[in-house]
Design a protein around this motif. Structure first.
Motif, PDB file in Angstrom:
ATOM      1  N   CYS A   1      -5.473 -15.146 -26.715  1.00 40.49           N
ATOM      2  CA  CYS A   1      -4.529 -14.389 -25.880  1.00 40.49           C
ATOM      3  C   CYS A   1      -5.160 -14.053 -24.532  1.00 40.49           C
ATOM      4  O   CYS A   1      -4.520 -14.191 -23.481  1.00 40.49           O
ATOM      5  N   ALA A   2      -6.419 -13.621 -24.550  1.00 38.77           N
ATOM      6  CA  ALA A   2      -7.112 -13.287 -23.302  1.00 38.77           C
ATOM      7  C   ALA A   2      -7.268 -14.526 -22.428  1.00 38.77           C
ATOM      8  O   ALA A   2      -7.072 -14.467 -21.211  1.00 38.77           O
ATOM      9  N   ARG A   3      -7.594 -15.650 -23.022  1.00 44.64           N
ATOM     10  CA  ARG A   3      -7.717 -16.896 -22.262  1.00 44.64           C
ATOM     11  C   ARG A   3      -6.398 -17.312 -21.636  1.00 44.64           C
ATOM     12  O   ARG A   3      -6.369 -17.970 -20.601  1.00 44.64           O
ATOM     13  N   ALA A   4      -5.305 -16.927 -22.285  1.00 45.32           N
ATOM     14  CA  ALA A   4      -3.985 -17.253 -21.760  1.00 45.32           C
ATOM     15  C   ALA A   4      -3.555 -16.274 -20.673  1.00 45.32           C
ATOM     16  O   ALA A   4      -2.445 -16.370 -20.149  1.00 45.32           O
ATOM     17  N   GLY A   5      -4.436 -15.330 -20.347  1.00 43.85           N
ATOM     18  CA  GLY A   5      -4.144 -14.396 -19.270  1.00 43.85           C
ATOM     19  C   GLY A   5      -3.408 -13.143 -19.699  1.00 43.85           C
ATOM     20  O   GLY A   5      -2.936 -12.379 -18.858  1.00 43.85           O
ATOM     21  N   LEU A   6      -3.310 -12.915 -20.989  1.00 41.49           N
ATOM     22  CA  LEU A   6      -2.635 -11.726 -21.486  1.00 41.49           C
ATOM     23  C   LEU A   6      -3.598 -10.545 -21.534  1.00 41.49           C
ATOM     24  O   LEU A   6      -4.793 -10.715 -21.743  1.00 41.49           O
ATOM     25  N   LYS A   7      -3.061  -9.360 -21.343  1.00 39.97           N
ATOM     26  CA  LYS A   7      -3.855  -8.134 -21.450  1.00 39.97           C
ATOM     27  C   LYS A   7      -3.814  -7.719 -22.919  1.00 39.97           C
ATOM     28  O   LYS A   7      -2.758  -7.413 -23.467  1.00 39.97           O
ATOM     29  N   VAL A   8      -4.996  -7.725 -23.567  1.00 38.42           N
ATOM     30  CA  VAL A   8      -5.080  -7.580 -25.011  1.00 38.42           C
ATOM     31  C   VAL A   8      -5.803  -6.289 -25.389  1.00 38.42           C
ATOM     32  O   VAL A   8      -6.835  -5.953 -24.806  1.00 38.42           O
ATOM     33  N   LEU A   9      -5.271  -5.613 -26.379  1.00 36.17           N
ATOM     34  CA  LEU A   9      -5.939  -4.463 -26.988  1.00 36.17           C
ATOM     35  C   LEU A   9      -6.181  -4.809 -28.443  1.00 36.17           C
ATOM     36  O   LEU A   9      -5.252  -5.180 -29.163  1.00 36.17           O
ATOM     37  N   VAL A  10      -7.441  -4.706 -28.871  1.00 34.82           N
ATOM     38  CA  VAL A  10      -7.787  -4.927 -30.271  1.00 34.82           C
ATOM     39  C   VAL A  10      -8.161  -3.579 -30.868  1.00 34.82           C
ATOM     40  O   VAL A  10      -9.070  -2.904 -30.369  1.00 34.82           O
ATOM     41  N   LEU A  11      -7.481  -3.198 -31.924  1.00 31.24           N
ATOM     42  CA  LEU A  11      -7.774  -1.956 -32.636  1.00 31.24           C
ATOM     43  C   LEU A  11      -8.535  -2.294 -33.911  1.00 31.24           C
ATOM     44  O   LEU A  11      -8.053  -3.063 -34.741  1.00 31.24           O
ATOM     45  N   GLU A  12      -9.726  -1.758 -34.034  1.00 32.03           N
ATOM     46  CA  GLU A  12     -10.572  -2.035 -35.197  1.00 32.03           C
ATOM     47  C   GLU A  12     -11.133  -0.717 -35.705  1.00 32.03           C
ATOM     48  O   GLU A  12     -11.708   0.057 -34.938  1.00 32.03           O
ATOM     49  N   ALA A  13     -10.976  -0.447 -36.973  1.00 29.08           N
ATOM     50  CA  ALA A  13     -11.441   0.806 -37.569  1.00 29.08           C
ATOM     51  C   ALA A  13     -12.969   0.845 -37.711  1.00 29.08           C
ATOM     52  O   ALA A  13     -13.575   1.910 -37.625  1.00 29.08           O
TER      53      ALA A  13
END
Length: 122
Positions: A24-36
């Motif tokens: 997603c990031a490579r495609a230029g999208l702004k990504v949020l990853v939530l990890e506990a």
């Protein structure tokens, strides 16, 4: 507090979430990853001894995990960060004729999708 907008929110940084976020990031999208957990691959992936296997029976899952294995294998070269990735292998023993038939039937699917695996007899 200022508002932040994301194109994609991914829950979990395991064997599916991490490569999904990367693409997603490579495609230029702004990504949020939530990890506990405190780091990636500390949940189910770690409980599976950190393994990602493509030896499934569903073609979609086989293709997805084959792609995930390549992403993890090339992660250090592409990001400069090490995740201590080591390629290994799996063995699935068949203790009965029914299990052997099931594994051999699935093996055909796996090989047709490009997995370099084979049957090892007794």
């Amino acid at each position: 507090m200022p508002s932040v907008n994301y194109d994609v929110v991914i829950i979990g940084a395991g064997s599916i979430g991490t490569p999904a976020a990367l693409y997603c990031a490579r495609a230029g999208l702004k990504v949020l990853v939530l990890e506990a957990a405190h780091a990636a691959a500390q949940g189910q992936a770690k409980r599976a001894i950190g393994g990602i296997r493509a030896t499934h029976s569903e073609p979609a899952k086989i293709k997805l995990t084959m792609e995930a294995r390549e992403i993890f294998a090339n992660f250090q070269n592409e990001t400069g960060r090490t995740i201590h990735w080591n390629r290994g292998g799996y063995l699935f023993p068949a203790f009965a004729d029914k299990e052997e038939k099931t594994l051999k039937d699935v093996l055909k699917i796996q090989q047709n999708l490009g997995l370099d695996i084979e049957w090892i007899g007794p």
